[in-house]
Structure formats: C-alpha cells, structure tokens
Write an enzyme that holds these catalytic residues in place. Structure first.
Site, mmCIF file in Angstrom:
data_model
loop_
_atom_site.group_PDB
_atom_site.id
_atom_site.type_symbol
_atom_site.label_atom_id
_atom_site.label_comp_id
_atom_site.label_asym_id
_atom_site.label_seq_id
_atom_site.Cartn_x
_atom_site.Cartn_y
_atom_site.Cartn_z
ATOM 1 N N HIS A 136 -23.500 -19.897 26.941
ATOM 2 C CA HIS A 136 -22.446 -20.233 27.181
ATOM 3 C C HIS A 136 -21.642 -20.898 27.406
ATOM 4 O O HIS A 136 -20.104 -21.160 28.263
ATOM 5 C CB HIS A 136 -22.684 -19.122 28.652
ATOM 6 C CG HIS A 136 -23.290 -18.219 28.643
ATOM 7 N ND1 HIS A 136 -24.467 -17.695 28.713
ATOM 8 C CD2 HIS A 136 -23.015 -16.847 30.122
ATOM 9 C CE1 HIS A 136 -24.502 -16.459 28.710
ATOM 10 N NE2 HIS A 136 -23.906 -15.898 29.240
ATOM 11 N N HIS B 294 -6.532 1.473 -4.058
ATOM 12 C CA HIS B 294 -5.224 1.509 -3.382
ATOM 13 C C HIS B 294 -4.047 1.183 -2.242
ATOM 14 O O HIS B 294 -3.344 1.215 -2.022
ATOM 15 C CB HIS B 294 -5.429 2.847 -2.810
ATOM 16 C CG HIS B 294 -6.073 3.180 -1.531
ATOM 17 N ND1 HIS B 294 -7.545 3.509 -1.124
ATOM 18 C CD2 HIS B 294 -5.972 1.962 -0.037
ATOM 19 C CE1 HIS B 294 -8.362 2.968 0.121
ATOM 20 N NE2 HIS B 294 -7.378 2.921 0.062
ATOM 21 N N GLU C 47 -14.370 -7.758 26.032
ATOM 22 C CA GLU C 47 -13.034 -8.443 25.511
ATOM 23 C C GLU C 47 -12.367 -8.171 24.902
ATOM 24 O O GLU C 47 -10.808 -8.687 24.859
ATOM 25 C CB GLU C 47 -14.030 -10.484 25.770
ATOM 26 C CG GLU C 47 -14.867 -10.535 26.659
ATOM 27 C CD GLU C 47 -16.344 -9.482 26.743
ATOM 28 O OE1 GLU C 47 -16.749 -9.040 25.928
ATOM 29 O OE2 GLU C 47 -17.069 -10.454 27.737
ATOM 30 N N HIS D 123 1.283 -1.162 0.273
ATOM 31 C CA HIS D 123 0.018 0.138 -0.052
ATOM 32 C C HIS D 123 0.532 0.882 -0.261
ATOM 33 O O HIS D 123 1.328 1.698 1.210
ATOM 34 C CB HIS D 123 -0.902 0.286 1.053
ATOM 35 C CG HIS D 123 -2.011 -0.935 1.331
ATOM 36 N ND1 HIS D 123 -3.000 -1.177 1.540
ATOM 37 C CD2 HIS D 123 -1.263 -2.434 1.503
ATOM 38 C CE1 HIS D 123 -3.625 -2.121 1.514
ATOM 39 N NE2 HIS D 123 -2.955 -2.647 2.138
HETATM 40 C C1 TPP Z 1 -9.300 -6.937 10.030
HETATM 41 C C2 TPP Z 1 -9.078 -6.176 9.320
HETATM 42 N N1 TPP Z 1 -10.070 -5.939 7.577
HETATM 43 C C3 TPP Z 1 -9.656 -5.964 6.452
HETATM 44 C C4 TPP Z 1 -8.292 -5.828 6.225
HETATM 45 C C5 TPP Z 1 -8.339 -5.752 5.030
HETATM 46 N N2 TPP Z 1 -8.268 -4.016 5.141
HETATM 47 C C6 TPP Z 1 -6.699 -3.511 4.541
HETATM 48 S S1 TPP Z 1 -6.570 -1.971 5.088
HETATM 49 C C7 TPP Z 1 -8.031 -1.602 4.801
HETATM 50 C C8 TPP Z 1 -9.084 -0.414 4.554
HETATM 51 C C9 TPP Z 1 -8.579 0.533 4.037
HETATM 52 O O1 TPP Z 1 -9.455 2.080 4.805
HETATM 53 P P1 TPP Z 1 -8.654 2.465 5.595
HETATM 54 O O2 TPP Z 1 -8.664 2.068 6.493
HETATM 55 O O3 TPP Z 1 -9.231 3.583 5.764
HETATM 56 O O4 TPP Z 1 -7.135 3.007 5.944
HETATM 57 P P2 TPP Z 1 -6.596 3.834 3.846
HETATM 58 O O5 TPP Z 1 -6.675 2.691 3.174
HETATM 59 O O6 TPP Z 1 -7.558 4.636 3.910
HETATM 60 O O7 TPP Z 1 -5.646 3.739 4.206
HETATM 61 C C10 TPP Z 1 -9.077 -2.579 4.738
HETATM 62 C C11 TPP Z 1 -10.215 -3.350 4.725
HETATM 63 C C12 TPP Z 1 -7.326 -5.634 7.399
HETATM 64 N N3 TPP Z 1 -6.346 -5.458 7.142
HETATM 65 N N4 TPP Z 1 -7.617 -5.836 8.810
#
Ligand code: TPP
Ligand code: MG
Length: 691
Positions: A496, A285, A435, A37
């Site tokens: 539970h 991205h 939790e 990324h």
């Molecule tokens: C728990 C979890 N779910 C899904 C992902 C996959 N994932 C990586 S980045 C992202 C989302 C990106 O959006 P954002 O958090 O706004 O980050 P940005 O792209 O703006 O840097 C996802 C869904 C992850 N890393 N962790």
C-alpha cells in the site's frame, strides 16, 4: 459522365448510398494515409448512419449545445467512421474561444489529411483537436468508461437543473464499442456501475464482429456477453445483421423505451464488409486494404472503382434532410424553452453559463480557511477535506467521490447527499472499488461541464493511470485526490506504500502533481486546482498528521502559487546549502534547517509542492529560488528519488526510498529508512563538504 452520376441515387437506395459513402470515405482516408483501420468503419457504417440520421439529438450547427446527445466512439481505431460522420453531418468547427464558426470541423481536405501532422483527423479521435469529438478514444475501454461519466452527468444535471415544465436536460449517451472494449477490465467496471446506478440514458452498441487484431475473437474471448450484461442489470437486445437498418432502428426504440436500466445492443457485423479478403480472416485488419482490394470493394458497393473521396449527389442533401432538419426543430424548441427558463430561473441559467465556459462564480474562494501554527499539526488529507467542503459550498457543481475509501480520503461533501439509482441529485459518488472506471467517469463528467473529482489511496493511482493520462492529453481539468501518499501510512506495508508514483506522475505531460507540505499549502493547492481549465491535477496527501508551519516565522504559503518558493532562508546572505522538500518531508527540512542554523551553517529551505508550476516560472525567479552558484543541495522525499537530480544537480544529494517500504508503525519506519532531521543535517554537511 461525372463519377457521381454512375451511382444510383434514387428511392430506397439513397440510404445504402449514404452508408457506402461513409465506407468509401473511410477506405480512401486510410488508403491515402497508407495507415489506419478501414475494416471497422466498413462494418459499422450502417450503425453510425442509422443512429446519427434518425435518432441522435444533435445539432451540427452547435456542437456545444448543452442538451445534445453524446456519441462516443470507444473503438477509437475506427476513427475514420467518426470523421466521415462529422463531415457528412456538416458539424461546425468551434474556435479556441468557444465561438462556433461557419467552417466544417472536418472538411474534405482534413479527411484527405487523415493521420498527417497537424490535421484535425489524427489516427484516433482527439477531443481537443476536433470539434464534435466528445472525448479522446483509442486506448480500448476508455470511451465506454467516459460514457458512464457522461450518463451520470446527464442525470445529475437533470436532477439539479430541471424544473416543472422545464426539462432542460435529458440527453442520452451512445457509445460504440468493440470486443476489445468489453474485454478490458475498465469496460466491466463501467458496465457494473452503470447497471447498479440504473442509468437508463446509456446505450452501448457492441460491434460483435467476432474478430480482434490477432485473429478470431474466440481465441481469447468466449464468455456470453449478453448474460454478463443481464447480470449487471442491463437490458440486452440484439441485431443480427449490422446492415439491417430497420432492425437497428428497432433496437434504438427498445433503448428509448427502457426507462429503468442501461441498454446494450449486440450487433453482429462483418469487419471490412464487402472486402473479399479482410472479413472473417485473421489477416491483420489494422492496415489499408491496398489499391487492388479498394477497387474490388468499390465494385461490390456499386461504386465507381476509380472514384476517390466521392460524395455522390444527393448524399449531403439527404443528411441535411435527416439530422440537419431534425436538429433545427429540436434545438429551436430547446432554445425557446431555455429562454423562458433563463427568465424564470436566472441564477440557474447563469450557473450553466459559468459551467459551460469553465468559469468560477464570484466568491468562489469565499471563507477559505487559514490554519494556525501547530507543531503536532494535521494530516493533509484532513485539511484537504475541510478546504474541499468550503470550496464545494461556493462551487455547486464541484462533485465527486471515492473508490470505496471516502472515510479515509476525507472527500465526503457534508450535506451533499448521495448520488444513487433513482436519486441523481446527490454530490457524493460511491464509485465502489473501481478505480479505473472512476477516473474515466470523472473525465466523462468533466467533458460534460461538471467539475468532478475521484479519490483513492495514492498507491492505487496506478489503477487509474490510463485515464489520468487521457485527461492530460485531452487538456481537461479532472481532479484526482490521493491520500496515504508514502511509507508514512505505516502498518499497511509495502503493498500500500507508494514509492515510484510521484516520479511517474511527474513524468506525465500536462498533469499537475501537487504535494502540499502543510495545511496552509493545502489551501493554496486547492486555489490552484479550482482555477485550472486545461490541465488535470493530482493532489497528493498524507494519512499522518504533519506540523502546520508557523507562517509568521517562515514565508507565507501563498508562494505555493509559483510551484516552489523559499520557505526559510539563511540569515543575512547567500546559503551554503539548500534543502528541498515536499509534503510530509517539508517539516523535516525545517527541523534540519533550525539545527544547521543553530550551529552557524547557512541553510535555505525550498518548498516544492508542484514541480510543473515551478517549471512555468521565468528563469530569473527560478534562479532566485535555486541560485546556480549554490551546488550543495539536498532533496528529501519519502519516495523514489528519480528526477530530483534536476533540482539538486550532480553535487547534490537525494534522501528518498530506494526499495519498497515495509509494514511497521510509522515511527519505526522513519527511523529505519532514515527520515530524521539528523539524517538531513548529516547529508547537508556532506553536500557542503563535497561542493
Ligand atoms: C488498451 C488497448 N490495447 C490495445 C490496443 C491496440 N488495438 C487496437 S484495435 C485492437 C483490437 C481490435 O479488436 P476489437 O476490439 O474487436 O476491434 P475490431 O478490430 O473488431 O474493430 C487492439 C488490440 C488498443 N487500442 N488499446
Ligand atoms: Mg472485434
């Protein structure tokens, strides 16, 4: 002309140059790996630059400095941002032995090996691989959860170790987070608890870039985050342009001046800043820019378009002048103070040494109890509570709490006091019904040199699993205490009653799952847990009383140290059948053994409180406990039988749960589901007949 000379490096542009160096290192790292990324590091480079260069109290020459500010990259997908910072700040590599080397934690070769096998720059930051990475992040929400634990640790350490004139601990915790971190439930749990505890040393920097992977954040995220955090009791401030270093600096000043609550800095940023295509689009991205776009972006930054992994002249020097110089002064001051402190308070200083080296103090297992044989017995949650309290006396940095079930979990440390807003010295934590954040906070406390535990009902381990998993991956000795470990909890019923939790946690690499079969095995399990350095433990305990076995008749509980051991054996020779049990089912095996022995059947009982430790034993020990020639074997566990075939083989039989439980009194459930000595005897006979 060398490439770096093409880049203007004078006056105010030096800062921009540094920021763009971070950006282009991230771009080039991702491009070279052809994966990763780049967008988030491009947008956030000024934030990381401003914080590290001007505010973070951090000594790159000593990444283990006890009072360093912590920086957590909760949006771990932006890992190249962290690697670029570690590289440019010249953070040193720490060896396995804890020795700091002259080597850089992230030299340029490692930036170039981003995401490659065996590199120190994996796809998401992993703290056990790379010095300077405070905690492993990637699963969104975990990093902010860890930051809660780190901020708690700072307050706890200050309350317990600072003395008049000796402010040894006052470190701050900064977490950079994204939309995803704040969408995740754990982010909300952690923020709620941090606000409740008024952790003024905690600063989250929210990358408000209005975009997530699938598209605009507004597709799925429209709440007013500022209002939400104000509601949690946070101070909320805003920076409307991530590129505005002055505004960022002012926001950090606001954080420092806020002494009664945590601070959220909402930073409006552009993902892929400078990229003509990536920013403000729904284009994925999470992928490299591509060669063509890399050139365009570099042009936009005023960068030589062909230069790769370029650190222009003046950049390294600038970082040395900034974070490098500041750290020397700060750390030197602190070291002088600590030298005086060590003279005045040698016991406290020694304790800190033990904590940092993960050592146990002399006499750590002093006064560990022994439980006399008792047919009626005691619940393992009860005996565990007793042992925990003895251990806590000997190990002053053993602290923790429960997710609102302390009375049920038996985890209260007597005379330990409560950790609460304004009274940060207590050893009992009230995590509330949170939790997931509890588990992440425990991990954050552990990486801050405390020995922390979190507790709840075993069934709700599912709510903590992502954080348990990270403790295992990070190779840290987090302690998770789970009571009410089977249908044996009775009337609360199937919602539970855990069924598949044992099997699923046993499937997790590097996690020790310990399910002691009586009070004395509980003692032994705690001995094992106390000595762990690189593995987390899940201690699985009963709600109901179970017999304390007569150890003068059966083997000593010290066998627990081998994970599994022969508890009772066939008189005078090779057994015809082996009964394997854990936890509350161990005494069922013993009862069945007595019945079988009385009728002349040669039986053996193997207690298996910890599969993982048994697996670490050598082949001859394993063979001595489970001789391959004895194929008639019966496992007994009030849980899913998944996995027991490993020990019972194709001819063996597995007594367990093949459905969810039911709401009823314990004795009715045991009969209904067939957990009786007679049933074990019948299965043993069937196994012998079938061998
Ligand atoms: C728990 C979890 N779910 C899904 C992902 C996959 N994932 C990586 S980045 C992202 C989302 C990106 O959006 P954002 O958090 O706004 O980050 P940005 O792209 O703006 O840097 C996802 C869904 C992850 N890393 N962790
Ligand atoms: Mg985003």
């Amino acid at each position: 002309m060398v490439a770096s000379e093409q880049v203007l490096a004078t006056g105010q542009q030096l800062e921009t140059l540094c920021v763009n160096t971070i950006r282009t290192l991230a771009i080039d790292g991702v491009q070279q790996a052809n994966s990763g990324h780049p967008g988030a590091p491009m947008g956030l480079a000024p934030v990381a630059y401003c914080l590290w260069q001007n505010f973070l109290r951090y000594d790159p020459a000593d990444p283990l400095w006890l009072n360093r500010d912590r920086f957590v990259l909760s949006n771990g997908h932006a890992s190249m941002l962290l690697y670029a910072m570690l590289h440019l700040a010249e953070v040193r590599q720490v060896g396995k032995d804890g020795q700091i080397s002259n080597e850089l934690a992230v030299p340029m070769e490692e930036i170039k090996r981003f995401r490659q096998l065996g590199s120190r720059t994996p796809g998401h930051p992993e703290s056990h691989l790379t010095s300077g990475v405070e905690t492993t992040t990637g699963p969104l929400g975990q990093g902010v959860g860890n930051s809660l634990g780190m901020a708690i640790a700072s307050k706890w350490l200050a309350a317990n170790f600072n003395r008049p004139g000796f402010e040894i601990f006052d470190f701050d915790v900064y977490a950079l987070c994204s939309d995803g971190d704040l969408m995740e439930g754990i982010g909300g749990e952690a923020a709620s608890l941090a606000g409740h505890l008024k952790l003024s040393n905690l600063c989250w920097m929210y990358d408000h870039n209005s975009i997530t992977l699938d598209g605009p954040a507004e597709w799925s995220f429209s709440e007013d985050v500022a209002t939400r955090f104000v509601g949690y009791g946070w101070n909320v401030t805003r920076v409307v342009d991530a590129n505005d270093l002055e505004m960022l600096a002012r926001a950090f000043d606001v954080f420092h001046k806020t002494t009664d609550r945590p601070t959220l800095i909402i930073i409006d940023s552009h993902i892929g800043y400078g990229s003509p295509h990536k920013q403000d689009t729904n284009a994925a991205h999470g992928e490299p820019l591509g060669e063509e776009e890399v050139r365009l972006v570099k042009k936009f930054y005023g960068w030589p378009e062909d230069a790769k992994f370029l650190v222009p002249d003046g950049v390294r020097e600038h970082f040395r002048e900034g974070i490098g110089k500041r750290r020397r002064d700060l750390h030197a001051q602190w070291s002088n103070l600590f030298a005086d402190y060590s003279k005045k308070y040698p016991e406290l200083a020694e304790r800190l040494g033990h904590m940092q080296r993960h050592e146990l103090p002399a006499g750590w297992d002093r006064s560990m109890p022994t439980f006399p044989a008792d047919a009626k017995g005691v619940a393992t949650r009860e005996s565990s509570g007793k042992v925990l309290n003895v251990l806590a006396q000997n190990l002053p940095w053993l602290i923790g709490g429960s997710a609102d079930l302390a009375t049920s979990n038996k985890t209260t440390l007597k005379d330990g006091g409560d950790f609460e807003a304004g009274n940060y010295g207590g050893r009992n934590f009230h995590f509330g019904v949170r939790e997931h954040a509890m588990a992440a906070a425990v991990n954050g406390m552990i990486v801050s040199n405390l020995r922390a535990f979190g507790a709840t009902f075993f069934n709700f381990s599912d709510y903590m699993r992502p954080s348990i998993r990270l403790s295992a991956l990070m190779e840290i000795p987090s302690i998770f205490i789970f009571t009410h470990d089977s249908i044996g909890l009775g009337e609360d019923g199937p919602t539970h009653q855990p069924i598949e939790q044992l099997a699923s946690l046993r499937a997790m690499p590097n996690l020790l799952v310990l399910r002691p079969g009586d009070a004395n095995e509980v003692v032994e399990c705690w001995r094992i847990i106390a000595q762990l350095k690189h593995s987390p433990a899940a201690l699985v305990l009963t709600r109901q009383a179970i017999p304390t076995l007569d150890r003068s008749k059966y083997a000593a509980a010290s066998g627990t140290a081998k994970g599994a051991y022969i508890l009772a054996d066939a008189a005078g020779g090779k057994p015809e059948v082996i009964l394997l049990g854990t936890g509350s089912e161990l005494s069922l095996c013993v009862d069945a053994y007595e019945k079988l022995s009385a009728e002349g059947t040669k039986a053996r009982v193997v207690s298996m409180p910890c599969w993982e430790i048994f697996e670490q034993q050598d082949a001859s020990y394993k063979e001595s406990v489970l001789p391959s020639s004895v194929t008639a074997r019966v496992s007994v566990e009030m849980a899913a039988t998944f996995g027991w075939e490993r020990y019972t083989g194709s001819k063996g039989r597995n007594i367990g749960m093949h459905r969810f439980g039911a709401s009823a009194p314990l004795k009715d459930l045991l009969k209904y589901f067939g957990f009786t000595a007679d049933k074990v005897v019948a299965e043993a006979r069937a196994a012998i007949a079938n061998k």
